[in-house]
Design an enzyme around this catalytic site. Structure first.
Site, short mmCIF file in Angstrom:
data_model
loop_
_atom_site.label_atom_id
_atom_site.label_comp_id
_atom_site.label_asym_id
_atom_site.label_seq_id
_atom_site.Cartn_x
_atom_site.Cartn_y
_atom_site.Cartn_z
N HIS A 1 7.76 1.71 19.00
CA HIS A 1 6.69 2.18 18.12
C HIS A 1 6.88 3.67 17.73
CE1 HIS A 1 2.25 1.34 16.93
NE2 HIS A 1 2.81 2.19 16.08
N ILE A 2 7.95 3.91 16.99
CA ILE A 2 8.27 5.29 16.59
C ILE A 2 8.23 5.48 15.07
CG2 ILE A 2 9.62 5.87 18.67
CD1 ILE A 2 12.18 5.30 17.00
N GLY A 3 7.50 4.60 14.40
CA GLY A 3 7.45 4.65 12.93
C GLY A 3 7.23 6.03 12.35
N GLU B 1 1.47 -4.41 23.11
CA GLU B 1 2.11 -3.15 23.51
C GLU B 1 1.43 -2.54 24.72
OE1 GLU B 1 2.56 -0.51 20.16
OE2 GLU B 1 3.41 -2.11 18.97
N ARG C 1 1.96 -3.80 12.57
CA ARG C 1 1.35 -3.93 13.90
C ARG C 1 1.86 -5.22 14.51
NH1 ARG C 1 0.35 0.70 13.91
NH2 ARG C 1 -1.68 1.75 13.99
N THR D 1 -4.47 -7.35 -3.59
CA THR D 1 -4.73 -7.05 -5.00
C THR D 1 -3.42 -6.71 -5.70
OG1 THR D 1 -5.11 -4.75 -4.35
CG2 THR D 1 -7.07 -6.13 -4.63
N THR E 1 7.14 -2.97 10.97
CA THR E 1 6.71 -1.62 11.40
C THR E 1 5.20 -1.51 11.22
OG1 THR E 1 7.06 -0.73 9.17
CG2 THR E 1 8.88 -0.46 10.74
N GLY F 1 0.85 -1.18 0.00
CA GLY F 1 0.00 0.00 0.00
C GLY F 1 0.89 1.24 0.00
N ARG F 2 0.43 2.29 0.67
CA ARG F 2 1.20 3.54 0.68
C ARG F 2 2.60 3.34 1.23
NH1 ARG F 2 -4.35 5.62 2.33
NH2 ARG F 2 -3.93 4.24 4.07
N ILE F 3 2.69 2.75 2.44
CA ILE F 3 4.00 2.62 3.09
C ILE F 3 4.84 1.53 2.43
CG2 ILE F 3 5.21 2.18 5.28
CD1 ILE F 3 2.68 3.32 6.72
P1 NAP Z 1 -2.46 1.02 3.13
O1 NAP Z 1 -2.08 2.05 2.11
O2 NAP Z 1 -3.89 0.74 3.36
O3 NAP Z 1 -1.69 -0.34 2.75
C1 NAP Z 1 -1.98 -1.57 3.28
C2 NAP Z 1 -1.75 -2.62 2.20
O4 NAP Z 1 -1.92 -3.91 2.78
C3 NAP Z 1 -2.74 -2.49 1.04
O5 NAP Z 1 -2.02 -2.56 -0.18
C4 NAP Z 1 -3.64 -3.71 1.22
O6 NAP Z 1 -4.08 -4.26 0.00
C5 NAP Z 1 -2.69 -4.69 1.87
N1 NAP Z 1 -3.37 -5.74 2.60
C6 NAP Z 1 -4.43 -5.63 3.45
N2 NAP Z 1 -4.76 -6.84 3.94
C7 NAP Z 1 -3.90 -7.72 3.40
C8 NAP Z 1 -3.75 -9.12 3.51
N3 NAP Z 1 -4.57 -9.85 4.27
N4 NAP Z 1 -2.77 -9.72 2.81
C9 NAP Z 1 -1.97 -9.00 2.00
N5 NAP Z 1 -2.07 -7.67 1.85
C10 NAP Z 1 -3.02 -7.03 2.55
O7 NAP Z 1 -1.87 1.40 4.55
P2 NAP Z 1 -0.50 2.18 4.90
O8 NAP Z 1 -0.76 3.63 4.99
O9 NAP Z 1 0.57 1.70 3.97
O10 NAP Z 1 -0.25 1.63 6.38
C11 NAP Z 1 -0.04 0.25 6.61
C12 NAP Z 1 -0.05 -0.07 8.08
O11 NAP Z 1 1.16 0.37 8.67
C13 NAP Z 1 -1.13 0.65 8.92
O12 NAP Z 1 -2.36 -0.05 8.87
C14 NAP Z 1 -0.54 0.67 10.30
O13 NAP Z 1 -1.01 -0.45 11.05
C15 NAP Z 1 0.96 0.54 10.06
N6 NAP Z 1 1.69 1.76 10.49
C16 NAP Z 1 2.57 1.68 11.52
C17 NAP Z 1 3.28 2.80 11.92
C18 NAP Z 1 4.28 2.75 13.04
O14 NAP Z 1 4.41 3.73 13.76
N7 NAP Z 1 5.02 1.67 13.20
C19 NAP Z 1 3.08 4.04 11.27
C20 NAP Z 1 2.17 4.09 10.23
C21 NAP Z 1 1.46 2.94 9.84
P3 NAP Z 1 -5.26 -3.59 -0.90
O15 NAP Z 1 -4.65 -2.44 -1.60
O16 NAP Z 1 -5.65 -4.70 -1.81
O17 NAP Z 1 -6.34 -3.21 0.08
#
Ligand code: NAP
Length: 321
Positions: A282-284, A264, A235, A176, A233, A153-155
């Protein structure tokens, strides 16, 4: 006046913005609010600017009869019962994009630290004056290796993009296919098993939900190369932490870099005794830039609501129906 609770002190520009539109109450302590404090404080509030450690569930809504919007300070929203919020007509927003680069950068920091044993070497240097040796702190090279991205996804995509200078082969696993991403980075869409077996570095970027809980357990860890490094990074519960400890202890994988933990702020105590894991609290998204933008985005969502607009990063769009 619209009453807002901010459950943890955030960057001042966001408080200044909220002050223009609402009556703002801020948790005065430098710690998360206890459950009792939170449930008491939300009783008369119209909005809550919540942290990802605040559980926004049925009990929360029962105690906040006036709440109309909860602005989550984070992109992940596994702390929120979205269906319950929608049922009650409560708007839920998050903070996507503004923390993407910060989190992807931190995943790289963990990857480098784990691969080149940076934290171990730092401790060693501080403890004694020994220096260069042909076998001192041998780590793993990065250039030309295979990078496995779980959740593109985004990250996940930003993380992969940052590998450009290292001439890496990119594999990804995602619900996807992401064809633009494939074209841009020559990334290959593979199944989880192939990714686990072929990657030198595996980085997790999926959200936490019932499908991703323990996505990486004993079976998956056993498929990884003994030289592989796992970075989380995303969950904590995406990885079975007990199984990870076992794999690290038995050197079935080379190392891990963790920013998040299953329960956590607790973690498996044995983790802290292992030298092949780098652990962060947890400082992502913890850069000054990102945290300022997150705070402003969360506050702006509340202001949008007050002005009768659709909050800019509304998650539960069904609430508009
Ligand atoms: P995002 O853009 O929604 O990306 C998540 C990706 O995971 C999407 O491409 C999604 O696919 C895919 N996905 C969802 N369920 C899946 C599964 N069962 N199997 C395979 N792929 C799957 O979210 P993001 O902004 O990148 O953030 C991702 C996560 O990083 C957040 O939800 C958060 O928990 C974590 N995070 C942690 C920190 C930290 O401080 N450590 C900071 C920011 C975020 P689709 O495109 O098909 O839906």
């Amino acid at each position: 006046m619209f009453k807002v609770l901010v459950t943890r002190k955030i960057m001042q520009p966001a408080i200044d913005l909220l002050n223009k539109y609402c009556n703002v109450e801020i948790n005065p302590y430098d710690r998360p609010m206890t459950r009792t404090e939170l449930l008491e404080a939300i009783k008369d509030k119209d909005a809550v600017l919540a942290q990802i450690v605040d559980k926004v569930d049925k009990e929360f809504f029962d105690n906040a009869p006036n709440v109309k919007i909860v602005a989550n300070f984070g992109v992940g929203y596994d702390n929120v019962d979205l269906a319950e919020a929608t049922k009650r007509g409560v708007y839920i927003t998050n903070t996507p994009d503004v923390l993407t680069n910060a989190t992807a950068e931190l995943a790289w920091a963990l990857l480098f630290a784990a691969a080149r044993r940076i934290v171990e070497a730092d401790r060693f240097t501080r403890a004694q004056s020994k220096n260069w040796g042909p076998n001192l702190f041998l780590g793993k090279g990065i250039t030309g290796k295979t990078l496995g991205v779980i959740g593109a996804g985004r990250i996940g995509q930003a993380f992969a993009r940052m590998s450009k200078g290292f001439n890496m082969k990119i594999l990804y696993y995602n619900t996807t296919r992401k064809e633009e991403f494939e074209k841009e980075l020559n990334a290959q869409f593979v199944n989880l098993e192939t990714l686990l077996k072929e990657s030198d570095f595996i980085s997790l970027h999926v959200p936490l939900n019932e499908k991703t809980r323990h996505l990486i357990g004993e079976r998956e860890l056993s498929m990884m190369k003994t030289t592989a490094i796992l970075i989380n990074t995303a969950r904590g519960p995406v990885v079975d932490e007990k199984a990870l400890v076992k794999a690290l202890k038995e050197r079935r994988i080379f190392a891990a870099g963790l920013d998040v933990y299953e329960k956590e702020p607790e973690y498996e105590k044995e983790l802290a005794t292992l030298d092949n894991v780098v652990m962060l609290p947890h400082i992502g998204s913890a850069t000054e830039e990102s945290r300022t933008d997150m705070a402003l985005l969360a506050a702006s969502n509340i202001v949008d609501f007050i002005e009768g607009k659709i909050p800019r990063t509304l998650l539960n769009k069904d609430v508009l129906k």
